[in-house]
Design a protein around this motif. Structure first.
Motif, PDB file in Angstrom:
ATOM      1  N   VAL A  33       0.855  -1.199   0.000  1.00  0.00           N
ATOM      2  CA  VAL A  33       0.000   0.000   0.000  1.00  0.00           C
ATOM      3  C   VAL A  33       0.880   1.235   0.000  1.00  0.00           C
ATOM      4  CG1 VAL A  33      -1.842   1.271   1.138  1.00  0.00           C
ATOM      5  CG2 VAL A  33      -1.710  -1.206   1.426  1.00  0.00           C
ATOM      6  N   SER A  34       0.543   2.191  -0.833  1.00  0.00           N
ATOM      7  CA  SER A  34       1.185   3.499  -0.821  1.00  0.00           C
ATOM      8  C   SER A  34       0.093   4.566  -0.802  1.00  0.00           C
ATOM      9  CB  SER A  34       2.074   3.681  -2.054  1.00  0.00           C
ATOM     10  OG  SER A  34       1.261   3.785  -3.228  1.00  0.00           O
ATOM     11  N   TRP A  35       0.489   5.809  -0.572  1.00  0.00           N
ATOM     12  CA  TRP A  35      -0.506   6.877  -0.618  1.00  0.00           C
ATOM     13  C   TRP A  35      -1.051   7.078  -2.028  1.00  0.00           C
ATOM     14  CZ3 TRP A  35      -3.073   8.434   3.364  1.00  0.00           C
ATOM     15  CH2 TRP A  35      -2.506   8.329   4.629  1.00  0.00           C
ATOM     16  N   ASP A  36      -0.261   6.742  -3.037  1.00  0.00           N
ATOM     17  CA  ASP A  36      -0.780   6.775  -4.412  1.00  0.00           C
ATOM     18  C   ASP A  36      -1.890   5.741  -4.578  1.00  0.00           C
ATOM     19  OD1 ASP A  36       0.881   8.822  -5.232  1.00  0.00           O
ATOM     20  OD2 ASP A  36       2.385   7.493  -6.124  1.00  0.00           O
ATOM     21  N   ASP A  37      -1.712   4.559  -3.974  1.00  0.00           N
ATOM     22  CA  ASP A  37      -2.758   3.538  -4.013  1.00  0.00           C
ATOM     23  C   ASP A  37      -4.019   4.034  -3.323  1.00  0.00           C
ATOM     24  OD1 ASP A  37      -1.254   1.467  -5.332  1.00  0.00           O
ATOM     25  OD2 ASP A  37      -0.211   1.088  -3.438  1.00  0.00           O
ATOM     26  N   VAL A  38      -3.844   4.661  -2.171  1.00  0.00           N
ATOM     27  CA  VAL A  38      -4.991   5.181  -1.430  1.00  0.00           C
ATOM     28  C   VAL A  38      -5.740   6.217  -2.270  1.00  0.00           C
ATOM     29  CG1 VAL A  38      -5.673   6.590   0.561  1.00  0.00           C
ATOM     30  CG2 VAL A  38      -4.014   4.721   0.842  1.00  0.00           C
ATOM     31  N   HIS A  40      -5.793   6.545  -5.481  1.00  0.00           N
ATOM     32  CA  HIS A  40      -6.473   5.872  -6.594  1.00  0.00           C
ATOM     33  C   HIS A  40      -7.784   5.239  -6.123  1.00  0.00           C
ATOM     34  CE1 HIS A  40      -7.067   3.312 -10.130  1.00  0.00           C
ATOM     35  NE2 HIS A  40      -7.296   2.325  -9.271  1.00  0.00           N
ATOM     36  N   CYS A  41      -7.755   4.554  -4.989  1.00  0.00           N
ATOM     37  CA  CYS A  41      -8.958   3.892  -4.482  1.00  0.00           C
ATOM     38  C   CYS A  41     -10.060   4.892  -4.154  1.00  0.00           C
ATOM     39  CB  CYS A  41      -8.620   3.067  -3.247  1.00  0.00           C
ATOM     40  SG  CYS A  41      -7.525   1.669  -3.536  1.00  0.00           S
ATOM     41  N   LEU A  42      -9.683   5.975  -3.492  1.00  0.00           N
ATOM     42  CA  LEU A  42     -10.681   6.975  -3.123  1.00  0.00           C
ATOM     43  C   LEU A  42     -11.277   7.650  -4.346  1.00  0.00           C
ATOM     44  CD1 LEU A  42      -8.934   8.668  -0.042  1.00  0.00           C
ATOM     45  CD2 LEU A  42     -10.615   6.809  -0.060  1.00  0.00           C
ATOM     46  N   ASN A  43     -10.522   7.698  -5.426  1.00  0.00           N
ATOM     47  CA  ASN A  43     -11.025   8.271  -6.678  1.00  0.00           C
ATOM     48  C   ASN A  43     -11.859   7.278  -7.479  1.00  0.00           C
ATOM     49  OD1 ASN A  43     -10.335  11.089  -7.387  1.00  0.00           O
ATOM     50  ND2 ASN A  43      -8.245  10.438  -6.856  1.00  0.00           N
ATOM     51  N   ASN A  44     -11.939   6.039  -7.031  1.00  0.00           N
ATOM     52  CA  ASN A  44     -12.699   5.003  -7.753  1.00  0.00           C
ATOM     53  C   ASN A  44     -13.623   4.258  -6.795  1.00  0.00           C
ATOM     54  OD1 ASN A  44     -11.449   4.689 -10.713  1.00  0.00           O
ATOM     55  ND2 ASN A  44      -9.797   5.190  -9.275  1.00  0.00           N
ATOM     56  N   PRO A  45     -14.596   4.955  -6.210  1.00  0.00           N
ATOM     57  CA  PRO A  45     -15.460   4.324  -5.211  1.00  0.00           C
ATOM     58  C   PRO A  45     -16.381   3.238  -5.780  1.00  0.00           C
ATOM     59  CG  PRO A  45     -16.283   6.499  -5.764  1.00  0.00           C
ATOM     60  CD  PRO A  45     -14.946   6.371  -6.433  1.00  0.00           C
ATOM     61  N   TRP A  46     -16.473   3.127  -7.104  1.00  0.00           N
ATOM     62  CA  TRP A  46     -17.280   2.067  -7.706  1.00  0.00           C
ATOM     63  C   TRP A  46     -16.576   0.717  -7.659  1.00  0.00           C
ATOM     64  CZ3 TRP A  46     -16.735   6.949  -9.764  1.00  0.00           C
ATOM     65  CH2 TRP A  46     -15.562   7.183 -10.488  1.00  0.00           C
ATOM     66  N   TYR A  95      -9.779  -4.482  -1.393  1.00  0.00           N
ATOM     67  CA  TYR A  95      -8.450  -4.137  -1.886  1.00  0.00           C
ATOM     68  C   TYR A  95      -7.648  -5.387  -2.256  1.00  0.00           C
ATOM     69  CZ  TYR A  95      -3.934  -1.650  -1.960  1.00  0.00           C
ATOM     70  OH  TYR A  95      -2.717  -1.114  -2.322  1.00  0.00           O
ATOM     71  N   GLY A  96      -8.237  -6.544  -2.083  1.00  0.00           N
ATOM     72  CA  GLY A  96      -7.505  -7.800  -2.234  1.00  0.00           C
ATOM     73  C   GLY A  96      -7.014  -8.133  -3.625  1.00  0.00           C
ATOM     74  N   HIS A  97      -7.497  -7.431  -4.642  1.00  0.00           N
ATOM     75  CA  HIS A  97      -7.032  -7.658  -6.017  1.00  0.00           C
ATOM     76  C   HIS A  97      -6.346  -6.421  -6.587  1.00  0.00           C
ATOM     77  CE1 HIS A  97      -8.949 -11.585  -6.566  1.00  0.00           C
ATOM     78  NE2 HIS A  97     -10.002 -11.087  -5.941  1.00  0.00           N
ATOM     79  N   HIS A  98      -5.901  -5.520  -5.729  1.00  0.00           N
ATOM     80  CA  HIS A  98      -5.430  -4.219  -6.217  1.00  0.00           C
ATOM     81  C   HIS A  98      -4.107  -4.300  -6.971  1.00  0.00           C
ATOM     82  CE1 HIS A  98      -4.947   0.146  -6.274  1.00  0.00           C
ATOM     83  NE2 HIS A  98      -3.684  -0.060  -5.929  1.00  0.00           N
ATOM     84  N   TYR A 122      -6.587   0.750   6.354  1.00  0.00           N
ATOM     85  CA  TYR A 122      -6.995   1.688   7.393  1.00  0.00           C
ATOM     86  C   TYR A 122      -5.968   2.806   7.427  1.00  0.00           C
ATOM     87  CZ  TYR A 122     -10.427  -1.586   9.307  1.00  0.00           C
ATOM     88  OH  TYR A 122     -11.502  -2.413   9.463  1.00  0.00           O
ATOM     89  N   GLY A 123      -6.417   4.050   7.537  1.00  0.00           N
ATOM     90  CA  GLY A 123      -5.447   5.125   7.572  1.00  0.00           C
ATOM     91  C   GLY A 123      -6.070   6.469   7.869  1.00  0.00           C
ATOM     92  N   ALA A 124      -5.202   7.456   8.002  1.00  0.00           N
ATOM     93  CA  ALA A 124      -5.631   8.842   8.209  1.00  0.00           C
ATOM     94  C   ALA A 124      -4.445   9.748   7.939  1.00  0.00           C
ATOM     95  CB  ALA A 124      -6.161   9.056   9.621  1.00  0.00           C
ATOM     96  N   LEU A 125      -4.744  10.965   7.535  1.00  0.00           N
ATOM     97  CA  LEU A 125      -3.702  11.957   7.283  1.00  0.00           C
ATOM     98  C   LEU A 125      -3.276  12.678   8.554  1.00  0.00           C
ATOM     99  CD1 LEU A 125      -5.071  13.531   3.980  1.00  0.00           C
ATOM    100  CD2 LEU A 125      -3.093  12.021   4.231  1.00  0.00           C
ATOM    101  N   GLY A 126      -4.106  12.598   9.587  1.00  0.00           N
ATOM    102  CA  GLY A 126      -3.791  13.288  10.829  1.00  0.00           C
ATOM    103  C   GLY A 126      -4.195  12.466  12.028  1.00  0.00           C
TER     104      GLY A 126
END
Length: 233
Positions: A33-38, A40-46, A95-98, A122-126
């Motif tokens: 997992v990277s922040w780029d992955d995160v 991408h996922c948040l930009n593709n909620p479908w 995320y299991g096939h990402h 699971y994550g957060a920026l702050g």
């Protein structure tokens, strides 16, 4: 990427399924997992299940909108990013096939235990909160990806006489007995047995990967990498 069998010894689990900490078990956690992955996922909620938690560890209702060609409602992206950028905790499921690193890791677990796995970020920026003391139906592996998170795993488990309805009981700290209390660092891995009470108290900016593992003898996900016969065309 795989987890060495010494880390998950099924013969010991037959008579001693205990919470277990493995420090430095994953050598390159950023491959998972990277922040780029995160982003991408948040930009593709479908394609992913996205949840946001509030300061009381409850899921924040997110407005939904229709998504053309997907025949379903999806969370509104602008609101997802507004909440995440405001330091709310986010959870990304399915995320299991990402990527291949995640596929290989889950494949190695499924081959050893004949279970089905998924991966949840699971994550957060702050400095966001996380769930209260609770239990989960499947056994879980927790891998710290970035930052630190203070984990407490308790001796007690919820009985299988109690039906799982999506809202596990939240005991108070004085009702349970800690057996693991550890500040997870990147690469550390934690095994939490089914229905075992636990809690995470995260630091500020952080990422972790949760791998729920559950038996399903009828079907296992095909994680092989197939190739097109382009040379025949």
């Amino acid at each position: 990427m795989s987890i060495q069998k010494v880390h998950l010894n099924k013969y010991e689990m037959v008579v001693g399924d205990r919470p277990t900490l493995f420090e430095g078990a994953i050598k390159n956690p950023g491959d998972l997992v990277s922040w780029d992955d995160v982003q991408h996922c948040l930009n593709n909620p479908w394609w992913y299940n996205i949840e946001i938690l509030d300061d009381n560890n409850l899921k924040v209702p997110i407005p939904t909108v229709p998504e053309q060609w997907h025949d379903k409602l999806v969370p509104e992206k602008a609101e997802i990013f507004n909440l995440v950028n405001s330091n709310h905790t986010f959870v990304i499921g399915k995320y299991g096939h990402h990527n291949r690193a995640v596929e290989d890791l889950l494949d190695s677990i499924e081959a050893q235990y004949h279970v089905n796995c998924d991966a949840h970020i699971y994550g957060a920026l702050g400095g966001a909160s996380s769930f209260k003391i609770h239990w989960d139906q499947p056994a879980n592996l927790i891998i710290q990806i970035e930052g630190t998170t203070y984990w407490t795993v308790y001796e007690e488990r919820c009985s299988t006489l109690i039906k799982y309805d999506g809202f596990p009981h939240n005991p108070e700290a004085h009702d349970v007995t800690p057996v693991i209390a550890h500040k997870m660092k990147p690469g550390d891995m934690l095994y939490i047995p089914s229905r075992c009470y636990h809690r995470a108290i995260p630091s500020s900016k952080r990422l972790s990967l949760s791998i729920p593992m559950w038996h399903d003898p009828e079907y296992q996900s095909d994680r092989k990498e197939y190739l097109l016969s382009l040379h025949n065309s």
